[in-house]
Design a protein around this motif. Structure first.
Motif, PDB file in Angstrom:
ATOM      1  N   PRO A   1      -0.750  12.846   4.031  1.00 29.19           N
ATOM      2  CA  PRO A   1       0.103  11.964   3.241  1.00 29.19           C
ATOM      3  C   PRO A   1       1.011  11.097   4.127  1.00 29.19           C
ATOM      4  CG  PRO A   1       0.796  14.249   2.997  1.00 29.19           C
ATOM      5  CD  PRO A   1      -0.462  14.248   3.801  1.00 29.19           C
ATOM      6  N   PHE A   2       1.106  11.455   5.403  1.00 35.65           N
ATOM      7  CA  PHE A   2       1.967  10.715   6.322  1.00 35.65           C
ATOM      8  C   PHE A   2       1.188   9.732   7.192  1.00 35.65           C
ATOM      9  CE2 PHE A   2       3.808  14.951   5.626  1.00 35.65           C
ATOM     10  CZ  PHE A   2       4.893  14.555   4.878  1.00 35.65           C
ATOM     11  N   GLN A   3      -0.118   9.650   6.967  1.00 38.06           N
ATOM     12  CA  GLN A   3      -0.954   8.744   7.749  1.00 38.06           C
ATOM     13  C   GLN A   3      -0.582   7.298   7.422  1.00 38.06           C
ATOM     14  OE1 GLN A   3      -5.070   9.527   7.177  1.00 38.06           O
ATOM     15  NE2 GLN A   3      -5.749   7.742   8.312  1.00 38.06           N
ATOM     16  N   VAL A   4      -0.445   6.492   8.460  1.00 43.01           N
ATOM     17  CA  VAL A   4      -0.103   5.089   8.276  1.00 43.01           C
ATOM     18  C   VAL A   4      -1.315   4.359   7.707  1.00 43.01           C
ATOM     19  CG1 VAL A   4       0.619   2.974   9.427  1.00 43.01           C
ATOM     20  CG2 VAL A   4       1.530   5.172  10.186  1.00 43.01           C
ATOM     21  N   ARG A   5      -1.090   3.601   6.644  1.00 39.41           N
ATOM     22  CA  ARG A   5      -2.175   2.829   6.042  1.00 39.41           C
ATOM     23  C   ARG A   5      -1.598   1.582   5.402  1.00 39.41           C
ATOM     24  NH1 ARG A   5      -2.623   7.417   1.629  1.00 39.41           N
ATOM     25  NH2 ARG A   5      -1.053   6.628   0.234  1.00 39.41           N
ATOM     26  N   GLU A   6      -2.453   0.643   5.150  1.00 35.79           N
ATOM     27  CA  GLU A   6      -2.067  -0.628   4.536  1.00 35.79           C
ATOM     28  C   GLU A   6      -1.860  -0.399   3.033  1.00 35.79           C
ATOM     29  OE1 GLU A   6      -0.837  -4.132   5.129  1.00 35.79           O
ATOM     30  OE2 GLU A   6      -1.487  -3.031   6.893  1.00 35.79           O
ATOM     31  N   LEU A   7      -0.756  -0.849   2.519  1.00 35.52           N
ATOM     32  CA  LEU A   7      -0.452  -0.693   1.099  1.00 35.52           C
ATOM     33  C   LEU A   7      -0.362  -2.056   0.431  1.00 35.52           C
ATOM     34  CD1 LEU A   7       2.364   2.007   1.287  1.00 35.52           C
ATOM     35  CD2 LEU A   7      -0.016   2.355   0.650  1.00 35.52           C
ATOM     36  N   PRO A   8      -0.753  -2.129  -0.831  1.00 31.31           N
ATOM     37  CA  PRO A   8      -0.620  -3.407  -1.539  1.00 31.31           C
ATOM     38  C   PRO A   8       0.857  -3.700  -1.813  1.00 31.31           C
ATOM     39  CG  PRO A   8      -1.370  -1.695  -3.046  1.00 31.31           C
ATOM     40  CD  PRO A   8      -1.360  -1.100  -1.665  1.00 31.31           C
ATOM     41  N   LYS A   9       1.168  -4.970  -1.932  1.00 33.24           N
ATOM     42  CA  LYS A   9       2.543  -5.375  -2.244  1.00 33.24           C
ATOM     43  C   LYS A   9       2.856  -5.001  -3.683  1.00 33.24           C
ATOM     44  CE  LYS A   9       3.496  -7.716   1.539  1.00 33.24           C
ATOM     45  NZ  LYS A   9       4.451  -7.283   2.485  1.00 33.24           N
ATOM     46  N   ASP A  10       3.992  -4.362  -3.898  1.00 33.23           N
ATOM     47  CA  ASP A  10       4.410  -3.985  -5.244  1.00 33.23           C
ATOM     48  C   ASP A  10       5.545  -4.884  -5.701  1.00 33.23           C
ATOM     49  OD1 ASP A  10       2.673  -1.799  -5.664  1.00 33.23           O
ATOM     50  OD2 ASP A  10       3.950  -0.521  -4.417  1.00 33.23           O
ATOM     51  N   ARG A  11       5.643  -5.010  -7.030  1.00 33.47           N
ATOM     52  CA  ARG A  11       6.730  -5.800  -7.602  1.00 33.47           C
ATOM     53  C   ARG A  11       8.052  -5.055  -7.436  1.00 33.47           C
ATOM     54  NH1 ARG A  11       3.465  -4.966 -11.794  1.00 33.47           N
ATOM     55  NH2 ARG A  11       5.191  -4.243 -13.080  1.00 33.47           N
ATOM     56  N   PRO A  12       9.163  -5.771  -7.341  1.00 33.36           N
ATOM     57  CA  PRO A  12      10.462  -5.116  -7.193  1.00 33.36           C
ATOM     58  C   PRO A  12      10.758  -4.122  -8.323  1.00 33.36           C
ATOM     59  CG  PRO A  12      10.674  -7.441  -6.710  1.00 33.36           C
ATOM     60  CD  PRO A  12       9.278  -7.225  -7.213  1.00 33.36           C
TER      61      PRO A  12
END
Length: 113
Positions: A44-55
């Protein structure tokens, strides 16, 4: 708010509620471990690309994280009842006033810092 509405009373009245909460937490930790250790699993701590989320979504995620934080519940369940005097008025209103006061002070201090 949970302390003010009697979560302590619920846990004292139904001892199995505390055990259920403990076991649910333990099962969640086992599930996280399985996700990390299974073949092809990812930490769960692996660095990965995340989609942009709305505020708004980010705000709701942060709010839920804070509301479900057990350390906060333990703090309020152990600290606030010391300052409640049933002879001085309604217990629920006293708990809510103390909780709002503590939150206001925390927000003010965090804004200053």
């Amino acid at each position: 708010v949970s302390a003010a509405f009697g979560i302590t009373a619920l846990i004292f009245a139904v001892p199995y509620a505390y055990d259920a909460l403990r076991f649910a937490g333990a099962l969640y930790l086992v599930w996280l471990a399985w996700q990390a250790l299974r073949p092809g699993g990812r930490s769960p701590f692996q660095v990965r690309e995340l989609p942009k989320d709305r505020p708004r979504k980010l705000f709701v995620m942060g709010l839920m994280t804070n509301l479900l934080n057990p350390k906060v519940a333990v703090l309020y369940l152990s600290l606030l009842p010391q300052f409640i005097n049933p002879a001085k008025g309604h217990v629920l209103s006293q708990l809510l006033v103390l909780g709002v006061t503590q939150i206001s002070i925390s927000l003010t201090v965090n804004a200053i810092i």
